[in-house]
Design a protein around this motif. Structure first.
Motif: not given
Ligand code: ATP
Length: 514
Positions: A444-448, A459-462, A469-471, A480-486
């Motif tokens: 796709w070139g880039e994705v979110g 706690t965050v569950d990807e 989001c799909r909802e 398309k993905s999730v990163d968790v940071v402090a």
């Protein structure tokens, strides 16, 4: 018509009224004018003349405003340095300004000393405050010099640097005409009545500090300057000083709402709590509406326009019939024109369609100091500033600012606005803070990608965040993905540094933007 006349006006009309309070001390208009005249004498004696720059590197202190006013009087300009920059960036700004004198606060004196040989234009370093207050000594050593250099309305008298979220900071040359037009336009929208007490909490290197001070000065109001805004201190000052007006950034608003006993104080003096300079998450906004009912005013603006260009007033914050306006930046203040243009062609787009926010007003800067190409790229021949912000205007004339156009994600030819996704994710109970960026994708070139800080205790569950989001979003917009940071990297006004956040994913690749 110029800044020295503004000072002269109130120093005559309100000579014995207080204009500045700081750290237990107060200055009347007469005293302020006398100090500025002494400084003008001192600067002239030090060889600072028309067209020259001085620089200030300090936390908030009245001296910065005094120096700005003294420069306005002698035809020079104060370049205020962002004290939160890293040492190489500080060197960059001082050299860019070619500052002749550098005024430093106690916290920065040692660092400034060690940078001396890297800033060759600086002839002298002057320490403000501390045991040997060289600044006060300089004032005491010079008689008042009231001579005003004949200034033209479009002369620069203060140089504020853009925050550099999109590159190296650029020195926006703010003019006498622009600053006074800004103050008049802001006050035409919401006046500061006699007796107004204005809290100056945001740093003076930013329009939220310096331009806001000039709004207060234009109204003849009293300012209470905070050296550095800690959240509980801001709330305490509301009560102790009976503050009527303030301007804060969303990051600080979030911190105010989180002060444990925030709701237990008396904020009845507050008339207008302005906030802006970056997008505000809706949960924070709702918490602040509850804490400070009837006072909230969002402002949207930029350094290049001396600050404010649109406002969303208190009524639009609390009217359920127009709840959708909570995510808008409001309508242009008097004296400001806004149009939405196609960033590629410069053509106007139809009402409601997305494009780039363009701004035309007397408030605009004279240009970026020593950067004619960047100036020509930012301001068109017929006086429109290209803000770099994506947005649209609705049928009622409300401006919606979505994202920096450079942060927009182009995925398979579709434009995705990260702000829209961030707004959805900010409502999820496990999410404390969030930024959405474009990362490279072979198809796709880039994705979110959502970069998330977990809410306290959560706690965050990807998978569940992506399902959420799909909802709530069209599928092409979903990250398309999730990163968790402090913590998210933010600049001093609370803007997420998306360039920094993207960098590791794009190493060795070129990112396409509009
Ligand atoms: P640089 O140009 O160096 O990247 P910057 O644009 O961050 O720096 P500023 O002049 O401090 O420098 O910020 C102006 C920008 O802040 C606007 O163009 C807009 O992107 C953002 N902004 C300001 N007010 C608001 C608001 N109310 N809502 C959303 N974004 C805002």
């Amino acid at each position: 018509p110029d800044i020295p006349s503004l000072l002269a006006h109130w120093a005559t009309e309100r000579a014995d009224d207080e204009v500045v309070r700081f750290d237990g001390r107060t200055w009347t208009w007469r005293e302020l004018q006398e100090r500025v005249h002494r400084l003008a004498g001192a600067l002239r004696a030090a060889g600072v003349g028309p067209g020259d720059r001085i620089a200030v590197l300090d936390l908030n202190h009245p001296s910065c405003l005094e120096l700005t006013l003294a420069c306005a009087q002698i035809g020079a300009a104060n370049a205020v340095v962002n004290f939160r920059l890293a040492p190489p960036e500080i060197v960059y700004v001082i050299n860019d300004a070619e500052a002749k004198l550098l005024f430093v606060g106690p916290e920065f004196a040692a660092a400034a000393e060690s940078l001396r040989e890297k800033v060759p234009t600086v002839e002298r370093l002057v320490r403000i405050g501390g045991a040997d207050d060289e600044y006060e000594a300089l004032l005491a050593a010079h008689d008042p010099d009231p001579e005003v250099h004949p200034v033209a309305p479009d002369d620069c008298f203060v140089q504020l640097y853009t925050s550099g979220t999109t590159g190296f900071p650029k020195g926006a040359m703010l003019t006498h005409r622009g600053m006074l037009a800004h103050a008049a336009n802001v006050l035409a929208e919401v006046p500061m009545e006699a007796g107004a007490v204005v809290q100056v909490a945001m740093p003076l290197f930013h329009v939220g500090g310096t331009s806001y001070s000039f709004v207060a000065m234009t109204a003849g109001a009293r300012m209470v300057i905070m050296r550095i805004p800690d959240p509980a201190g801001v709330l305490d000052m509301f009560v102790a000083e009976r503050i009527t007006h303030t301007f804060l950034v969303p990051a600080l608003m979030a911190a105010l709402a989180a002060v444990p006993d925030a709701a237990d104080r008396d904020y009845s003096s507050l008339k207008i709590l302005s906030y802006g300079a970056s997008p505000i998450p809706l949960p924070v906004l709702r918490a602040c509406v509850a804490l400070f009912p009837g006072t909230l005013q969002q402002v949207y603006g930029m350094t290049e326009a001396c600050g404010v260009v649109t406002t969303l007033g208190p009524a639009d914050h609390e009217n359920p019939d127009v709840a959708h306006r909570l995510v808008s930046a409001g309508t242009p203040i008097p004296g400001v024109e806004i149009e939405i243009r196609d960033p590629a062609t410069g053509d106007r787009v139809p009402t409601g369609e997305p494009g780039e926010v363009w701004v035309r007003t007397e408030q605009l800067m004279a240009g970026y100091w020593r950067k004619p190409d960047a100036t020509a790229a930012a301001i068109t021949d017929d006086g429109w500033l290209r803000s770099g912000d994506g947005g649209h205007v609705d049928a009622d004339g409300y401006v919606y600012v979505t994202d920096r156009i450079k942060d927009m994600i182009i995925s398979g030819g579709e434009n995705i606005y990260p702000a829209e996704i961030e707004r959805v994710l900010a409502e999820h109970p496990d999410v404390g803070d969030v930024a959405v960026i474009g990362v490279p994708d072979d198809r796709w070139g880039e994705v979110g990608k959502a970069v998330v800080v977990a809410a306290p205790g959560a706690t965050v569950d990807e998978e569940s965040l992506l399902a959420y989001c799909r909802e709530h979003l069209a599928s092409f917009k979903c990250p398309k993905s999730v990163d968790v940071v402090a913590e998210l990297p933010r600049n001093p006004t609370g803007k997420v540094l998306k360039k920094d956040l993207r960098a590791p994913y794009w190493e060795g690749r070129e990112r396409q933007t509009v």
